[in-house]
Design a protein around this motif. Structure first.
Motif, short mmCIF file in Angstrom:
data_model
loop_
_atom_site.label_atom_id
_atom_site.label_comp_id
_atom_site.label_asym_id
_atom_site.label_seq_id
_atom_site.Cartn_x
_atom_site.Cartn_y
_atom_site.Cartn_z
N ARG A 173 1.37 8.67 5.52
CA ARG A 173 1.08 8.01 7.15
C ARG A 173 0.09 7.20 7.53
O ARG A 173 -0.29 6.41 7.90
N GLY A 174 -0.94 7.64 7.13
CA GLY A 174 -2.75 8.19 7.57
C GLY A 174 -3.06 6.45 6.94
O GLY A 174 -3.48 5.88 6.76
N LEU A 175 -2.24 6.99 5.26
CA LEU A 175 -2.57 5.47 4.99
C LEU A 175 -1.84 4.56 4.78
O LEU A 175 -2.75 3.15 4.53
N GLY A 176 -0.63 4.82 5.25
CA GLY A 176 0.17 3.60 6.11
C GLY A 176 -0.73 2.71 7.16
O GLY A 176 -0.72 1.07 7.10
N ALA A 177 -1.45 3.36 7.83
CA ALA A 177 -2.26 3.10 9.36
C ALA A 177 -3.22 1.22 8.22
O ALA A 177 -3.60 0.63 8.98
N LEU A 178 -4.67 2.57 7.20
CA LEU A 178 -4.88 1.60 6.65
C LEU A 178 -4.55 0.40 5.71
O LEU A 178 -5.10 -0.75 6.03
N GLU A 179 -3.67 0.78 5.25
CA GLU A 179 -3.15 -0.48 4.79
C GLU A 179 -2.10 -1.39 5.39
O GLU A 179 -2.84 -2.57 5.37
N ALA A 205 2.68 17.44 5.54
CA ALA A 205 1.21 17.74 4.70
C ALA A 205 0.99 15.69 3.76
O ALA A 205 0.38 15.23 4.73
N ALA A 206 1.85 15.71 2.89
CA ALA A 206 1.89 15.06 1.58
C ALA A 206 2.18 13.13 2.97
O ALA A 206 1.75 12.60 3.31
N LEU A 207 3.67 13.44 3.95
CA LEU A 207 4.07 12.68 4.31
C LEU A 207 3.27 12.12 5.60
O LEU A 207 2.75 10.56 5.54
N ALA A 208 2.00 13.12 6.01
CA ALA A 208 1.53 13.20 6.53
C ALA A 208 -0.08 11.99 6.33
O ALA A 208 -0.14 11.36 7.23
N GLY A 209 -0.27 12.35 5.52
CA GLY A 209 -1.44 11.40 4.77
C GLY A 209 -0.36 10.04 4.23
O GLY A 209 -1.42 9.51 4.06
N LEU A 237 7.51 -1.59 3.19
CA LEU A 237 7.65 -0.06 3.46
C LEU A 237 6.70 0.40 4.72
O LEU A 237 7.02 1.94 5.09
N LEU A 238 6.25 -0.31 5.23
CA LEU A 238 5.19 0.08 5.95
C LEU A 238 5.08 -0.40 7.37
O LEU A 238 4.19 0.75 8.82
N LEU A 250 5.27 7.12 1.54
CA LEU A 250 5.38 7.82 0.32
C LEU A 250 5.47 7.21 -0.88
O LEU A 250 4.84 6.64 -1.44
N LEU A 251 7.17 6.57 -0.52
CA LEU A 251 7.31 5.49 -1.63
C LEU A 251 6.12 4.99 -1.96
O LEU A 251 5.86 4.70 -2.95
N TYR A 252 5.51 4.22 -0.80
CA TYR A 252 4.89 3.22 -1.06
C TYR A 252 3.63 3.16 -1.70
O TYR A 252 2.49 2.58 -2.51
#
Length: 449
Positions: A80-86, A74-78, A229-230, A132-134
């Motif tokens: 990836r959602g952050l990555g889409a926003l960024e 779930a952390a990784l999925a979240g 990273l993204l 996640l690293l980002y």
């Protein structure tokens, strides 16, 4: 009218950019977009960092139970959602267009998707861990960029607009002025009035002019973080490219097979069927009318020659023997001799490229010469082939009417796709009225060697 309008637009652009770039920068839209990016970056970074640290710590702590792995997923999925926003934020404010990374493809052992397959795919995805690293490393950088941008921007404009404050709020900004202490004898200088105002504005102006360039430098760091990273990994991008190229190769091979089948069915096969029928009739008339039978055999002999010629042409279209035996120089000279337009050839190769690349180069020149014969209206043409580092270069030039293009739907678009399937490139320089120069670039040893 078009020329006048273009001149007007050009003149307006020239007047608009007559101011030096250093003086334009504080008021340019790019500067304001980057400032907004840094202002929004801090709340995004705080939220992402808190989520990443909380979920990662919770998942690691729960690994002794069966809940740890799903929490990490779930952390990784979240992330990836952050990555889409960024990526969307960078696209809108930094004008950085980063492609979406490869999607997660959950597959269980029986080939079906499921919750556990989805969890496993997330945990095995290097792209997810980079997201996640980002979320972790972006927080300190976003905090630094936020502080620097806000301080420089607010202090710079505050000092630069000091006369306005002094005029609107004299009771707050007036007073004893700026005091500069001198030597040990007690000498001191008091700056007040216009001198203080000028010095304050000068310092503010320097900060206002410097701030946009500091923002642009920090924005480059953000561009590197987002793209590194993204975005999709180089390996994944290469896999996608090879998958697309494989599709083009498969489609091309299928089209070539259909062409060969059609040529055989409509040409040599039909001629051989007619030949068999003529020989059968000649056999029946051999005793009754020898002269008519001899005439029919003679006609059948002519049909055999035509069928052999068609088969030779078909075999040459698959892979010419002269190319295998003697290389590009002789094969292209033979192509030029068959062209309806006078063609000169020059092949400057110390050694032969890979056989597959050699064949692609041959058929590229063949198709280009056919286009010249059918569509160009040219009087002369030229073919040049040479090697540049690890690339095979060829150029086909003609003095025809021009107008050739590699745009989608044109005759050269399919040829460009075929070259692209082997990491090649096709460029056409063909202004209306000519001349036309089509340049092709191919790897010397092929993409898979």
């Amino acid at each position: 009218m078009a020329i006048d309008h273009g001149h007007t637009r050009g003149g307006t652009a020239d007047r608009r950019h007559r101011l030096p770039a250093g003086l334009r920068a504080p008021l340019e839209a790019r500067t304001w977009r980057e400032l907004l990016y840094f202002l929004l970056g801090l709340p995004v970074a705080v939220t992402a960092f808190a989520f990443a640290v909380t979920m990662t710590s919770l998942g690691a702590g729960l690994l002794i139970t069966f809940l740890g792995v799903p929490v990490l997923a779930a952390a990784l999925a979240g992330a990836r959602g952050l990555g889409a926003l960024e990526r969307a934020r960078a696209r809108a404010l930094l004008r950085l267009d980063v492609a979406d990374p490869e999607p997660v493809r959950p597959r269980s052992k029986d080939g079906r998707g499921g919750a556990m397959a989805w969890v496993g795919a997330l945990l095995k995805s290097g792209t997810s861990w980079r997201h996640l690293l980002y979320a972790l490393v972006y927080f300190p950088w976003a905090l630094f960029a936020f502080v620097v941008s806000v301080v420089l921007w607010s202090v710079g404009w505050s000092l630069f607009l000091y006369p306005a404050y002094e005029w609107v709020f004299p009771e707050f900004v007036g007073g004893s002025g700026l005091q500069l202490y001198g030597d040990a004898d007690g000498y001191a200088v008091y700056l007040d009035g216009p001198v203080k105002t000028v010095l304050t504005c000068a310092v503010g102006l320097v900060l206002v002019l410097v701030t946009p360039w500091v923002l642009r430098g920090m924005a480059q760091v953000d561009r590197l973080l987002v793209s590194g990273l993204l975005g999709p990994s180089r390996l994944a991008a290469r896999v996608w490219e090879l998958e697309e190229d494989r599709g083009v190769v498969v489609d091309t091979a299928a089209a070539d097979l259909r062409r060969i089948e059609r040529d055989l069915h409509d040409g040599a096969q039909a001629r051989l069927v007619a030949l068999a029928m003529d020989l059968g009739l000649a056999k029946e008339k051999l005793l009754e009318d020898p002269e008519a039978a001899a005439k029919m055999v003679d006609e059948a002999h002519g049909e055999v020659k035509l069928a052999l010629q068609e088969l030779r042409d078909l075999a040459r279209g698959i892979h010419p023997a002269i190319l295998t035996d003697r290389g590009l120089d002789a094969a292209l000279s033979a192509l030029a001799a068959r062209c309806t337009v006078p063609v000169s050839t020059e092949v400057d190769l110390a050694e032969r490229p890979a056989p597959a690349i050699e064949g692609i180069a041959y058929f590229t020149v063949s198709e280009l010469l056919q286009n010249i014969s059918k569509h160009s209206g040219a009087r002369t043409a030229r073919v040049d082939v040479w090697r540049s580092a690890d690339r095979l270069m060829l150029q086909v030039w003609d003095d025809g009417q021009g107008g050739a293009s590699t745009a989608a739907g044109s005759g050269l678009a399919g040829l460009a796709e075929r070259l692209g399937s082997v990491d090649g490139l096709l460029v056409a320089d063909s202004p209306a009225g000519g001349p036309t120069a089509v340049t092709a670039e191919l790897p010397w040893r092929g993409p898979m060697e």
